[in-house]
Design an enzyme around this catalytic site. Sequence first.
Site, mmCIF file in Angstrom:
data_model
loop_
_atom_site.group_PDB
_atom_site.id
_atom_site.type_symbol
_atom_site.label_atom_id
_atom_site.label_comp_id
_atom_site.label_asym_id
_atom_site.label_seq_id
_atom_site.Cartn_x
_atom_site.Cartn_y
_atom_site.Cartn_z
ATOM 1 N N TYR A 142 0.770 -1.230 0.047
ATOM 2 C CA TYR A 142 0.030 0.053 -0.051
ATOM 3 C C TYR A 142 0.987 1.295 -0.050
ATOM 4 C CZ TYR A 142 -4.828 -1.750 0.783
ATOM 5 O OH TYR A 142 -5.918 -2.424 0.573
ATOM 6 N N LYS A 192 3.441 -15.325 1.869
ATOM 7 C CA LYS A 192 3.365 -16.254 0.764
ATOM 8 C C LYS A 192 5.111 -16.235 0.665
ATOM 9 C CE LYS A 192 1.381 -16.533 -3.111
ATOM 10 N NZ LYS A 192 0.874 -18.087 -3.252
ATOM 11 N N ASP A 225 -2.677 -17.907 0.229
ATOM 12 C CA ASP A 225 -3.856 -18.554 -0.421
ATOM 13 C C ASP A 225 -4.399 -19.642 0.093
ATOM 14 O OD1 ASP A 225 -1.208 -19.901 -0.993
ATOM 15 O OD2 ASP A 225 -1.589 -20.267 -2.975
ATOM 16 N N ASP A 249 -6.387 -7.228 3.555
ATOM 17 C CA ASP A 249 -7.459 -6.564 3.146
ATOM 18 C C ASP A 249 -8.398 -7.705 2.399
ATOM 19 O OD1 ASP A 249 -9.125 -4.536 2.066
ATOM 20 O OD2 ASP A 249 -8.150 -4.415 0.087
ATOM 21 N N ASP A 253 -12.172 -9.355 4.153
ATOM 22 C CA ASP A 253 -13.671 -9.111 3.302
ATOM 23 C C ASP A 253 -14.179 -10.814 3.271
ATOM 24 O OD1 ASP A 253 -13.475 -6.431 2.894
ATOM 25 O OD2 ASP A 253 -14.183 -6.830 1.017
#
Length: 368
Positions: A142, A192, A225, A249, A253
């Site tokens: 970000y 990851k 993932d 983020d 959600d």
Amino acid sequence: MSNPSLLILPGDGIGPEVMAEVRKVIDWYGANRDLTFDVSEDLVGGAAYDAHGTPLHDDTMAKAQEVDAVLLGAVGGPKYDVLDFSVKPERGLLRLRKEMDLFSNLRPAQCFDALADFSSLKKDVVAGLDIMIVRELTSGIYFGEPRGIFEEGNERVGINTQRYTESEIARVARSAFELARKRGNKVCSMEKANVMESGILWRDVVTEIHQAEYADVELSHMYADAGAMQLCRWPKQFDVIVTDNLFGDLLSDAAAMLTGSLGMLPSASLGAPMANGRPKALYEPVHGSAPDIAGQGKANPIACVLSFAMALRYSFDQGAEADRLEAAVEKVLADGARTADLLGEEGASAISTSQMGDAIVAALTASL
Ligand code: NAD
Ligand code: IPM
Ligand code: MN
């Protein structure tokens, strides 16, 4: 002693609609629990851009640094999609997070019993769910440099940079371990490390902090993932999840839908303690400005109301009053109150945003 201070930034879209319901709750605490806040209100996002040509005025930024806590609704909307990136509504929110140094973003996902049937997952997968995602909020892709859209040969190239320092990883890891000690004592760290150097460093630092300071907490690691898959398969395996800004983020959600609706999920963004011992803090729902339903009285105010409950707990040492507010929300849902987002396609007997706020206030009064 002066009253604790709150800066309210309703923002755009459904932000002002849900915040109006939180104002009712704040007023209730002043009238009934001797808990009065000095409340000021200001603009953020598109609303600030319309008034000042910037999504966050310097005066508003300065105020946010001074108050005991900031409460934000939501920013953004299609009207502002054409703006230059530097003045988009979302930049106002990102500036608040960065300049207040709110590195630890707590995003709890709890499934209220009354909504277990409504989740898109099977009831036994979500019933009783209570997990906490700790999202790093001030660094990573970000904010990393270089960033931008550049010319390269005869085409453009878009660049963002994932960057984490050891100290940035260490401080968010500590906040996750501290939280876990007060809950189920388990942390799962997600990155990851199989494809990203920043992920390798993340895993190393989390492991070091764990061994040196929090060996009593159970720690596991997952690729983000696979973590997303496990969140959908069997979310109750998790207690606290700690992850970076971008993965956090996305994962939060996804976790929101486990609870039935994005309109249910609150958040707290915390930084270092201020001189008065309270952490720098901003509270906001996880959802956005919901342009598709804005202005129609359809928005679910619960995520924003529960964000205020988090403020009571994390900024104002009012854990019992936070419990009272959460119990009031639970009661209202158990009694069958539903905004449209909690009814699926039929939407038959939906109540409005303000009716939901009134029901929560009535349940608070009934709790006395
Ligand atoms: P969104 O969260 O605004 O909406 C996604 C979907 O969820 C929509 O269908 C919306 O109607 C529904 N929804 C969200 N909150 C709800 C609520 N309280 N009650 C009922 N339904 C609700 O996400 P989006 O559509 O991807 O983004 C819209 C705008 O909001 C964009 O400009 C985006 O950048 C911004 N945004 C802001 C924040 C924030 O301020 N923290 C967070 C996410 C998105
Ligand atoms: C969130 C939002 C923000 C983010 C946007 C609006 C800047 O999606 O709070 O989850 O990406 O962090
Ligand atoms: Mn988001």
